[in-house]
Scaffold this motif. Sequence first.
Motif, PDB file in Angstrom:
ATOM      1  N   GLU A 118       1.504  49.920  34.822  1.00 17.58           N
ATOM      2  CA  GLU A 118       0.687  49.236  33.834  1.00 17.58           C
ATOM      3  C   GLU A 118       1.414  49.347  32.491  1.00 17.58           C
ATOM      4  O   GLU A 118       1.852  50.424  32.110  1.00 17.58           O
ATOM      5  N   VAL A 119       1.583  48.207  31.841  1.00 17.51           N
ATOM      6  CA  VAL A 119       2.277  48.209  30.560  1.00 17.51           C
ATOM      7  C   VAL A 119       1.330  47.682  29.502  1.00 17.51           C
ATOM      8  O   VAL A 119       0.633  46.689  29.709  1.00 17.51           O
ATOM      9  N   GLU A 120       1.307  48.383  28.343  1.00 16.45           N
ATOM     10  CA  GLU A 120       0.492  47.923  27.222  1.00 16.45           C
ATOM     11  C   GLU A 120       1.363  46.986  26.400  1.00 16.45           C
ATOM     12  O   GLU A 120       2.332  47.422  25.778  1.00 16.45           O
ATOM     13  N   ALA A 121       1.046  45.687  26.452  1.00 18.41           N
ATOM     14  CA  ALA A 121       1.923  44.707  25.822  1.00 18.41           C
ATOM     15  C   ALA A 121       1.303  44.156  24.555  1.00 18.41           C
ATOM     16  O   ALA A 121       0.090  44.007  24.447  1.00 18.41           O
ATOM     17  N   ASP A 122       2.179  43.847  23.598  1.00 20.73           N
ATOM     18  CA  ASP A 122       1.720  43.132  22.407  1.00 20.73           C
ATOM     19  C   ASP A 122       1.837  41.624  22.621  1.00 20.73           C
ATOM     20  O   ASP A 122       1.083  40.850  22.055  1.00 20.73           O
ATOM     21  N   LEU A 123       2.828  41.266  23.421  1.00 24.04           N
ATOM     22  CA  LEU A 123       3.066  39.851  23.672  1.00 24.04           C
ATOM     23  C   LEU A 123       3.548  39.709  25.116  1.00 24.04           C
ATOM     24  O   LEU A 123       4.330  40.518  25.592  1.00 24.04           O
ATOM     25  N   VAL A 124       3.040  38.699  25.812  1.00 23.25           N
ATOM     26  CA  VAL A 124       3.488  38.422  27.178  1.00 23.25           C
ATOM     27  C   VAL A 124       4.128  37.037  27.202  1.00 23.25           C
ATOM     28  O   VAL A 124       3.556  36.069  26.710  1.00 23.25           O
ATOM     29  N   VAL A 125       5.323  36.975  27.743  1.00 29.32           N
ATOM     30  CA  VAL A 125       6.033  35.690  27.862  1.00 29.32           C
ATOM     31  C   VAL A 125       6.140  35.339  29.339  1.00 29.32           C
ATOM     32  O   VAL A 125       6.693  36.109  30.124  1.00 29.32           O
ATOM     33  N   ARG A 147       2.799  37.599  16.872  1.00 24.50           N
ATOM     34  CA  ARG A 147       1.734  37.379  17.848  1.00 24.50           C
ATOM     35  C   ARG A 147       0.867  36.223  17.367  1.00 24.50           C
ATOM     36  O   ARG A 147       0.400  36.243  16.220  1.00 24.50           O
ATOM     37  N   PRO A 148       0.631  35.232  18.217  1.00 17.39           N
ATOM     38  CA  PRO A 148      -0.186  34.106  17.767  1.00 17.39           C
ATOM     39  C   PRO A 148      -1.588  34.540  17.335  1.00 17.39           C
ATOM     40  O   PRO A 148      -2.191  33.920  16.463  1.00 17.39           O
ATOM     41  N   SER A 149      -2.114  35.649  17.895  1.00 20.62           N
ATOM     42  CA  SER A 149      -3.490  36.045  17.584  1.00 20.62           C
ATOM     43  C   SER A 149      -3.634  36.562  16.158  1.00 20.62           C
ATOM     44  O   SER A 149      -4.543  36.176  15.441  1.00 20.62           O
ATOM     45  N   ASP A 150      -2.738  37.456  15.713  1.00 22.27           N
ATOM     46  CA  ASP A 150      -2.924  38.046  14.382  1.00 22.27           C
ATOM     47  C   ASP A 150      -1.682  37.986  13.499  1.00 22.27           C
ATOM     48  O   ASP A 150      -1.674  38.540  12.396  1.00 22.27           O
ATOM     49  N   GLY A 151      -0.616  37.368  13.969  1.00 18.61           N
ATOM     50  CA  GLY A 151       0.569  37.210  13.139  1.00 18.61           C
ATOM     51  C   GLY A 151       1.398  38.464  12.969  1.00 18.61           C
ATOM     52  O   GLY A 151       2.340  38.485  12.177  1.00 18.61           O
ATOM     53  N   THR A 152       1.067  39.512  13.704  1.00 19.34           N
ATOM     54  CA  THR A 152       1.861  40.746  13.568  1.00 19.34           C
ATOM     55  C   THR A 152       3.073  40.685  14.486  1.00 19.34           C
ATOM     56  O   THR A 152       3.117  39.910  15.442  1.00 19.34           O
ATOM     57  N   GLU A 153       4.036  41.528  14.180  1.00 17.65           N
ATOM     58  CA  GLU A 153       5.250  41.566  14.972  1.00 17.65           C
ATOM     59  C   GLU A 153       5.024  42.408  16.228  1.00 17.65           C
ATOM     60  O   GLU A 153       4.535  43.536  16.127  1.00 17.65           O
ATOM     61  N   PRO A 154       5.342  41.903  17.402  1.00 18.93           N
ATOM     62  CA  PRO A 154       5.101  42.692  18.618  1.00 18.93           C
ATOM     63  C   PRO A 154       6.130  43.802  18.785  1.00 18.93           C
ATOM     64  O   PRO A 154       7.251  43.694  18.281  1.00 18.93           O
ATOM     65  N   VAL A 155       5.739  44.845  19.491  1.00 17.56           N
ATOM     66  CA  VAL A 155       6.670  45.922  19.823  1.00 17.56           C
ATOM     67  C   VAL A 155       7.016  45.849  21.308  1.00 17.56           C
ATOM     68  O   VAL A 155       8.167  45.729  21.686  1.00 17.56           O
ATOM     69  N   ASN A 156       5.977  45.895  22.124  1.00 19.97           N
ATOM     70  CA  ASN A 156       6.213  45.799  23.567  1.00 19.97           C
ATOM     71  C   ASN A 156       6.065  44.344  24.012  1.00 19.97           C
ATOM     72  O   ASN A 156       4.991  43.760  23.872  1.00 19.97           O
ATOM     73  N   VAL A 157       7.150  43.781  24.517  1.00 22.09           N
ATOM     74  CA  VAL A 157       7.105  42.402  25.001  1.00 22.09           C
ATOM     75  C   VAL A 157       7.347  42.405  26.510  1.00 22.09           C
ATOM     76  O   VAL A 157       8.326  42.980  26.989  1.00 22.09           O
ATOM     77  N   GLU A 213      -5.098  34.868  36.922  1.00 22.30           N
ATOM     78  CA  GLU A 213      -4.760  36.284  36.756  1.00 22.30           C
ATOM     79  C   GLU A 213      -3.918  36.524  35.499  1.00 22.30           C
ATOM     80  O   GLU A 213      -3.825  37.640  35.011  1.00 22.30           O
ATOM     81  N   TYR A 214      -3.294  35.438  34.984  1.00 19.99           N
ATOM     82  CA  TYR A 214      -2.536  35.576  33.738  1.00 19.99           C
ATOM     83  C   TYR A 214      -3.346  35.074  32.545  1.00 19.99           C
ATOM     84  O   TYR A 214      -2.793  34.820  31.479  1.00 19.99           O
ATOM     85  N   GLY A 215      -4.622  34.892  32.765  1.00 22.69           N
ATOM     86  CA  GLY A 215      -5.490  34.483  31.679  1.00 22.69           C
ATOM     87  C   GLY A 215      -5.796  32.999  31.663  1.00 22.69           C
ATOM     88  O   GLY A 215      -6.736  32.564  31.009  1.00 22.69           O
ATOM     89  N   GLY A 216      -4.985  32.229  32.372  1.00 23.22           N
ATOM     90  CA  GLY A 216      -5.246  30.788  32.454  1.00 23.22           C
ATOM     91  C   GLY A 216      -5.313  30.117  31.093  1.00 23.22           C
ATOM     92  O   GLY A 216      -5.990  29.103  30.927  1.00 23.22           O
ATOM     93  N   GLY A 217      -4.653  30.689  30.098  1.00 20.55           N
ATOM     94  CA  GLY A 217      -4.641  30.062  28.778  1.00 20.55           C
ATOM     95  C   GLY A 217      -5.680  30.634  27.821  1.00 20.55           C
ATOM     96  O   GLY A 217      -5.792  30.188  26.688  1.00 20.55           O
ATOM     97  N   ARG A 218      -6.424  31.650  28.262  1.00 20.66           N
ATOM     98  CA  ARG A 218      -7.493  32.191  27.398  1.00 20.66           C
ATOM     99  C   ARG A 218      -6.966  33.190  26.366  1.00 20.66           C
ATOM    100  O   ARG A 218      -7.595  33.410  25.343  1.00 20.66           O
ATOM    101  N   TYR A 219      -5.827  33.807  26.655  1.00 23.93           N
ATOM    102  CA  TYR A 219      -5.330  34.823  25.730  1.00 23.93           C
ATOM    103  C   TYR A 219      -4.237  34.232  24.852  1.00 23.93           C
ATOM    104  O   TYR A 219      -3.200  33.789  25.367  1.00 23.93           O
ATOM    105  N   PRO A 220      -4.428  34.231  23.544  1.00 26.60           N
ATOM    106  CA  PRO A 220      -3.421  33.609  22.672  1.00 26.60           C
ATOM    107  C   PRO A 220      -2.062  34.304  22.734  1.00 26.60           C
ATOM    108  O   PRO A 220      -1.033  33.676  22.475  1.00 26.60           O
TER     109      PRO A 220
END
Lengths: 149, 652
Positions: free
Chosen positions: B483-490, B373-383, B342-349
């Motif tokens: 529901e939160v639109e996240a740039d990065l999930v920790v 962000r590992p995917s595109d190198g941009t700085e996240p806003v919503n973490v 449910e958390y992507g199991g490692g599929r989402y960078p």
Amino acid sequence: MSVLEGKELRIVGFLCNWCSYGGADTAGVGRFTQPTDLRIVRVPCSGRINPLFVMKALIGGADGVLVSGCHPRDCHYAEGNYYARRRLEVLKGLLPVLGIDPRRFEYTWVSASEGQRWQHVVSSFTAQIHALGPAARFTEAPEPARLGA
Amino acid sequence: MKIGVFICHCGSNIAGTVDCAAVAERASTYPDVVYATDIMYACAEPGQDAIIAAIKKHGLTGVVVASCTPRMHEPTFRKAVERAGVNRYMFEMANIREHVSWIGKDIEANTNKAAELVRMAAAKLRLDRELKPKSFPVTKRLLVIGGGVAGIQAALDAADAGLEVVMVEKQPTIGGKMAKLDKTFPTVDCSSCILGPRMVDVAQHPNITLYAYAELEEVSGYVGNFDVKIRKKATYVDWDKCTGCGLCTEKCPSKKSYDRFNEGVGPTTAIIIPFPQAIPKKASIEREYCRQFNKGKCGVCAKVCPTGAVNYEMQDETVEVKVGGIVAATGYDLVDWKVYSEYGGGRYPDVVTSLQYERMLSASGPTGGHVKRPSDGTEPVNVVFVQCVGSRDPSIGRPYCSGFCCMYTAKQAILTKDHIPGSQSYVFYMDIRSPGKGYDEFTRRVQEEYGARYVRGRVSMIYPKGGKLMVRGADTLMGTQVEVEADLVVLAVGAEASANSSALAEKLRISYDGYGFFMEGHPKLKPVETNTAGVFLAGSCQGLKDIPSSVAQGSAAAAKALGLLSRDMLDSDPQIASVSVNRCVGCRKCIEVCPFKAIQEVDMRGQPKAEVIETVCQGCGLCNATCPQGAIQLSHFTDNQILAEVEALCRF
């Protein structure tokens, strides 16, 4: 010494000091309720157990004997339970030859942290012995026929 | 023999479900029992005094105490009877608390069982003999396994007190998990600034020998004299020559190695120095990524090394050391969070672990301290921070709380705001667990001062949508779906016992629990000892704990080790095997089974006989059960004594 009539059967346990005796302690500390039939003899290691002890208990009137030691590979004395496992397995195979139901004797491995597992082991073994009922007394056995008579 | 029996009430712990007076009355009828009584608290001072008084008044030569487990108070009562002039081994215990009163509710059955256990103890006591300990010399050297903060503390404390210390660390550098952290809670001080100097102290301490990139191969011997084999793994770099200049790591053409120190946040080279403050600061080659090993040609590092330290022919090496005590400080590993589909199991960078995030925050990390962000190198806003990933979850066999995740998540939320002032953190939590000095204030500060939004509820799923991650979960306080639109999930990934901890426990002959954490000697009173004399515990290998607790336990383990190794001689336990030469036939079976090589063959007037080396024997009794003649008997657990206990129960 006779058992409490109608309530208990005579069950003797041989437990190694480091794992299973500790596991039984952990079960006590956690108040994991168990049947009261079992009487525990503390030995340093399951490898200390001479099959003779088990036989003496069974011949002396025990309805069940339970041996428990450290899990294989986790022996306090490195390899004692390996010796125990071999001896006890052979003993279990020999019991029917002597006319003893092998279900009256079990051996198991319980670590000092496994209080709940100990509760399960005691409860299920006690239930197993109660299902078998009191063991036949050797004194009640008929005289063996004399060879060549 | 004149036996005295004391039945302890233990307040209501025993007396609640056992008729102690009735047990004492029955005990008075047993053979050789001349005195039997019940007593409120046998272990308390009045209790011990009553035992001593009874010994003197009735001339007792042996004592049975029926109370708690002998694993708890046997030493206490042995000392008490000794004070009354009775040999401390003329004493037996019947465990009528853990094995009777606490597990059975039926008073009649419990009382009968207690009386029978006392009968067994008295029957055994009748065959006890007085025993005297022997003393043997101690090796004044301590082995510390694991170079994390707990091991470092234990090693430094012991070394500062004058003990020789050998430290073994499986990674190429010490520092453990703490070295990977950017900052620490609740002070938000720099982790490497407080740990770094201590790591240097380890390297420079004259009393400490450090074996990094090494593992414990084998342990034999016993308290005071352990023989330890350490396998130094091949680094393919001669560390005596390596100066840590780092030229090889710049030139290495294989630049896609998994960076273990940085948790795989960025790739690294095949020859590496884990991080700038590494101790020892030496290069090592990760064989599986090295071109020289995989393709048979490259040799760049060997060519550029100014000291000629690179050696592709290097082999593992075994070192043998003798130590008197051992501290295990092997720490923890993270739970494999990829089981959570449910958390992507490692599929989402852009879903990262807390430890990966820690490396992103660190100025010495692969991103230079810039959160990207590992995917595109941009700085996240919503973490979005998700708590309890792999903690408090029976469904994956991890029902326990990892203990430190609530706090490090609060810290990471603060750091996120510091690094990216325009960011917004969301924390999905089950409960905030913050018991500790200044901890709860800290979790308030992150919400009140740093504006992190705490949502009490679990995340049900994370899915990608237009380059972002949608985090859907419950807000159980509001009773709504969020529901939160996240740039990065920790993910605050929980911790578990370190890989292979059970194998190490087996080598050390210590116990471990169902999760692989090492068992302390007593949960309250022996938190750093184990049931194996001379082996101590520090840090998360015993149970998960944060840095202050790990350091405290490291010091505690050092104190215990010092207490042991400050003595020149140790008393051996005299409950050991001995040989009756008349019955011994010299078959050597006991010599073969003894795990401690404590039995030797001696010549007695031309006859081979077994002889026990008294200070080496550990009292397991394997020889006793093996001897076909019954010639070798374990004192205090002789065949006759065990049979006497059996007979006390089974006499038909």
